[in-house]
Structure formats: structure tokens, C-alpha cells
Design a protein around this motif. Structure first.
Motif, PDB file in Angstrom:
ATOM      1  N   ILE A 227       0.720  11.725   6.909  1.00 51.49           N
ATOM      2  CA  ILE A 227       0.570  11.304   5.509  1.00 51.49           C
ATOM      3  C   ILE A 227      -0.897  11.326   5.106  1.00 51.49           C
ATOM      4  O   ILE A 227      -1.256  11.814   4.024  1.00 51.49           O
ATOM      5  CB  ILE A 227       1.163   9.901   5.303  1.00 51.49           C
ATOM      6  N   PHE A 228      -1.753  10.794   5.957  1.00 49.67           N
ATOM      7  CA  PHE A 228      -3.185  10.724   5.647  1.00 49.67           C
ATOM      8  C   PHE A 228      -3.783  12.117   5.457  1.00 49.67           C
ATOM      9  O   PHE A 228      -4.496  12.375   4.486  1.00 49.67           O
ATOM     10  CB  PHE A 228      -3.904   9.981   6.774  1.00 49.67           C
TER      11      PHE A 228
ATOM     12  N   PHE B 226       4.075   5.668  -5.671  1.00 52.38           N
ATOM     13  CA  PHE B 226       4.065   5.685  -7.139  1.00 52.38           C
ATOM     14  C   PHE B 226       3.012   6.667  -7.658  1.00 52.38           C
ATOM     15  O   PHE B 226       3.298   7.492  -8.532  1.00 52.38           O
ATOM     16  CB  PHE B 226       3.779   4.280  -7.681  1.00 52.38           C
ATOM     17  N   CYS B 227       1.800   6.569  -7.129  1.00 48.67           N
ATOM     18  CA  CYS B 227       0.722   7.460  -7.584  1.00 48.67           C
ATOM     19  C   CYS B 227       1.020   8.918  -7.243  1.00 48.67           C
ATOM     20  O   CYS B 227       0.748   9.828  -8.044  1.00 48.67           O
ATOM     21  CB  CYS B 227      -0.598   7.034  -6.951  1.00 48.67           C
ATOM     22  N   GLU B 228       1.592   9.156  -6.066  1.00 45.22           N
ATOM     23  CA  GLU B 228       1.902  10.536  -5.657  1.00 45.22           C
ATOM     24  C   GLU B 228       2.962  11.159  -6.554  1.00 45.22           C
ATOM     25  O   GLU B 228       2.847  12.312  -6.971  1.00 45.22           O
ATOM     26  CB  GLU B 228       2.357  10.541  -4.199  1.00 45.22           C
ATOM     27  N   ARG B 229       4.003  10.405  -6.875  1.00 46.94           N
ATOM     28  CA  ARG B 229       5.060  10.925  -7.742  1.00 46.94           C
ATOM     29  C   ARG B 229       4.556  11.130  -9.166  1.00 46.94           C
ATOM     30  O   ARG B 229       4.926  12.092  -9.837  1.00 46.94           O
ATOM     31  CB  ARG B 229       6.261   9.977  -7.749  1.00 46.94           C
TER      32      ARG B 229
ATOM     33  N   CYS C 215       0.843  -1.210   0.000  1.00 47.92           N
ATOM     34  CA  CYS C 215       0.000   0.000   0.000  1.00 47.92           C
ATOM     35  C   CYS C 215       0.872   1.252   0.000  1.00 47.92           C
ATOM     36  O   CYS C 215       0.557   2.242  -0.686  1.00 47.92           O
ATOM     37  CB  CYS C 215      -0.913   0.002   1.224  1.00 47.92           C
ATOM     38  N   ILE C 216       1.961   1.220   0.753  1.00 52.41           N
ATOM     39  CA  ILE C 216       2.846   2.390   0.858  1.00 52.41           C
ATOM     40  C   ILE C 216       3.576   2.637  -0.461  1.00 52.41           C
ATOM     41  O   ILE C 216       3.669   3.773  -0.932  1.00 52.41           O
ATOM     42  CB  ILE C 216       3.839   2.187   2.011  1.00 52.41           C
ATOM     43  N   VAL C 217       4.087   1.569  -1.073  1.00 49.63           N
ATOM     44  CA  VAL C 217       4.797   1.714  -2.350  1.00 49.63           C
ATOM     45  C   VAL C 217       3.834   2.197  -3.445  1.00 49.63           C
ATOM     46  O   VAL C 217       4.180   3.073  -4.246  1.00 49.63           O
ATOM     47  CB  VAL C 217       5.453   0.378  -2.755  1.00 49.63           C
ATOM     48  N   SER C 218       2.622   1.643  -3.484  1.00 48.79           N
ATOM     49  CA  SER C 218       1.634   2.071  -4.483  1.00 48.79           C
ATOM     50  C   SER C 218       1.251   3.528  -4.277  1.00 48.79           C
ATOM     51  O   SER C 218       1.093   4.293  -5.236  1.00 48.79           O
ATOM     52  CB  SER C 218       0.389   1.185  -4.396  1.00 48.79           C
ATOM     53  N   ASN C 219       1.110   3.904  -3.014  1.00 49.10           N
ATOM     54  CA  ASN C 219       0.807   5.299  -2.687  1.00 49.10           C
ATOM     55  C   ASN C 219       1.898   6.232  -3.215  1.00 49.10           C
ATOM     56  O   ASN C 219       1.612   7.282  -3.811  1.00 49.10           O
ATOM     57  CB  ASN C 219       0.659   5.442  -1.180  1.00 49.10           C
TER      58      ASN C 219
ATOM     59  N   VAL D  46      -6.095  10.878  -5.838  1.00 48.74           N
ATOM     60  CA  VAL D  46      -7.228  10.302  -5.105  1.00 48.74           C
ATOM     61  C   VAL D  46      -7.018   8.804  -4.909  1.00 48.74           C
ATOM     62  O   VAL D  46      -7.249   8.262  -3.818  1.00 48.74           O
ATOM     63  CB  VAL D  46      -8.548  10.572  -5.859  1.00 48.74           C
ATOM     64  N   ILE D  47      -6.551   8.127  -5.966  1.00 48.41           N
ATOM     65  CA  ILE D  47      -6.252   6.694  -5.858  1.00 48.41           C
ATOM     66  C   ILE D  47      -5.154   6.459  -4.823  1.00 48.41           C
ATOM     67  O   ILE D  47      -5.192   5.490  -4.050  1.00 48.41           O
ATOM     68  CB  ILE D  47      -5.841   6.120  -7.228  1.00 48.41           C
ATOM     69  N   SER D  48      -4.165   7.362  -4.791  1.00 52.22           N
ATOM     70  CA  SER D  48      -3.087   7.256  -3.817  1.00 52.22           C
ATOM     71  C   SER D  48      -3.634   7.286  -2.385  1.00 52.22           C
ATOM     72  O   SER D  48      -3.206   6.499  -1.533  1.00 52.22           O
ATOM     73  CB  SER D  48      -2.090   8.397  -4.029  1.00 52.22           C
ATOM     74  N   CYS D  49      -4.558   8.182  -2.125  1.00 49.46           N
ATOM     75  CA  CYS D  49      -5.172   8.267  -0.787  1.00 49.46           C
ATOM     76  C   CYS D  49      -5.902   6.978  -0.438  1.00 49.46           C
ATOM     77  O   CYS D  49      -5.791   6.461   0.686  1.00 49.46           O
ATOM     78  CB  CYS D  49      -6.142   9.443  -0.728  1.00 49.46           C
ATOM     79  N   ILE D  50      -6.654   6.442  -1.409  1.00 46.59           N
ATOM     80  CA  ILE D  50      -7.418   5.215  -1.161  1.00 46.59           C
ATOM     81  C   ILE D  50      -6.486   4.048  -0.873  1.00 46.59           C
ATOM     82  O   ILE D  50      -6.714   3.250   0.042  1.00 46.59           O
ATOM     83  CB  ILE D  50      -8.331   4.906  -2.374  1.00 46.59           C
TER      84      ILE D  50
END
Length: 266
Positions: free
Chosen positions: A115-116, A55-58, A49-53, A229-233
């Protein structure tokens, strides 16, 4: 039966020796997980979840930033000099706000809640910028809504930047050093992958005609907003299983106090 003096002396010496050199307690043995089977079995699943978050944020940040200069020039109608100042001021703010994010995380609410919270702000800023780009250059919403969105984005990315990698490291335990090393390799790969992909595809989104214009800034900013938004989810999806160390101390405040005391003492 009476004991001999020699035996008593030996007994006393042994007793004294035990007090002077007590037996050392054995240290607990930490199990090391080095085989691939152990790594797969004991890997902290929340790190995905952290790595995916990340990736989406960057992807969101660099996708927006790639076309920002063109947007400022073509939509906000700033000249080349002012566009450069505008872009650099935004970049400076993005790299200053991590100091505030680290203070908030270390001294007050912890890494998870930092972070949240700032991820939601980040997504709101991206949405504001995407909405502003839907309006023509003559709209009264420019440049106020654009600047407000960019300021929120700067505080959002600054709040996330100092916390995510450390929060990912918090999910590992003693004996998982090899896993931790692998995690940071994957983590920084996700950063570079998200940045590189968005740098290539955002100009393609912008070049597509839409809404009666020859450029589609709403798509170029809207896709990063959706990714945020996907990153937050993705980040919130692991919230029930994260290890959430409480805040310890405000390092910046402690250093500032030391500097202040040193200056006062001359």
C-alpha cells in the motif's frame, strides 16, 4: 498396611481410566467486546488512518476519471470512438492490476509495504496528469505524459485495491467481531462517499475558467492529486502502530502450479 485386592483393582482401574480418558484441557475464554463503552475503549485507532486513506484515494480516482473522457476529447483531440477505446483500456488496466497487487502483498513484501509503495506511485501519476493538463493541446508533451501518468495511476489503484480492506481487518483481534463488522461498514461507506462527492465536484472544477482557457483541467486533476498526497500522509501517520502480518504465500503462484501439474498429468 496391606491393601486389599479390591482396593488395588479399583486403584488400577482408576489409573487406567485416567490414561484412557485424560482430562480435557480447558479452552481459553475469548473476551467479547460488545458494549459501546468497550468498543470505544478498545477500538484500534489506526483504522481511522486506513479509512481516511481510502476516502481520499477513492475521491482522487473517481474525481480524475469523471472528467477523463472530456479531457481526452478536448485536449488530446481524439474522436469519439478513439476516446471510448482509450477510456475503456484505462479502466480495464485498473481492474486487472489488483491481481499484481495481491501477488506482491501476499507473496513478497506484505500489505503495508505494498500500500505504501503503490500509494506514492499513485500520487506521482496524478501529479504527472495534472502537470500535463497545464499545457496547451499543441504541446509536444501530449499525449506521452498523459498516457504515462494514467498507466502509473492504473498500477497504483490496482496495488491498493486488494490490500486496504484486508489490512484494516488485520488490526482487529479475537473478540472484536462486532467492531470488525462496524469497521467494514464504515470502510465501504467511505468508499462510496469519496466516489460520490468527487463525481459531483470534479465537473464543477473543470467548468471554471483558468489559465486563459474556458475549462480548468489543471484544477480538475490537481485537486485529486492533492487528495492522493494527503492519502499517503494519512496512511503513513499510523505506520508505527499498525499490526503488519508478514507475507505468507503467493496464492496465485500456488494455484498456477496446481493447474500446471494437473495439465502435465493429463
Amino acid at each position: 498396611m496391606r491393601k486389599s485386592a479390591g482396593s488395588c483393582r479399583e486403584s488400577t482401574d482408576c489409573s487406567a481410566d485416567q490414561y484412557e480418558n485424560p482430562p480435557k484441557a480447558s479452552k481459553p475464554v475469548t473476551q467479547e467486546y460488545t458494549s459501546w463503552l468497550d468498543i470505544i475503549r478498545y477500538w484500534p485507532k489506526t483504522t481511522f488512518c486506513i479509512v481516511s486513506n481510502e476516502f481520499c484515494e477513492r475521491f482522487s480516482y473517481y474525481g480524475m476519471r469523471t472528467v477523463l473522457t472530456l479531457y481526452v476529447s478536448n485536449i488530446l483531440k481524439l474522436n469519439t470512438s478513439d476516446s471510448t477505446v482509450f477510456f475503456n483500456a484505462f479502466t480495464v488496466l485498473c481492474y486487472f492490476t489488483p491481481v499484481l497487487g495481491s501477488i506482491l502483498a501476499d507473496g513478497y513484501i506484505g500489505k503495508f509495504w505494498t500500500i505504501f509503495t503503490v500509494s506514492i506511485l499513485y500520487a506521482v501519476g496524478q501529479i504527472m496528469l495534472a502537470v500535463a493538463s497545464m499545457y496547451p493541446p499543441t504541446s509536444a508533451l501530449h499525449p506521452g505524459l498523459d498516457i504515462a501518468g494514467l498507466i502509473i495511476i492504473a498500477f497504483g489503484t490496482g496495488g491498493i485495491k486488494p490490500c486496504v480492506s484486508a489490512f484494516g481487518g488485520d488490526q482487529f483481534e479475537l473478540g472484536q467481531a462486532k467492531m470488525l463488522s462496524m469497521f467494514f461498514s464504515v470502510f465501504y461507506f467511505s468508499i462510496n462517499a469519496g466516489s460520490m462527492i468527487s463525481t459531483f465536484v470534479s465537473p464543477i472544477f473543470r467548468s471554471e475558467p483558468c489559465m486563459g482557457q474556458d475549462s480548468c483541467y489543471p484544477m480538475a486533476f490537481g485537486i485529486p492529486a492533492i487528495l492522493m498526497v494527503i492519502s499517503c500522509i494519512l496512511f503513513v501517520s499510523g505506520s508505527w502502530w499498525y499490526k503488519k502480518p508478514p507475507p505468507t504465500e503467493n496464492v496465485v503462484a500456488e494455484v498456477s502450479k496446481c493447474i500446471g501439474v494437473s495439465a502435465a498429468l493429463g
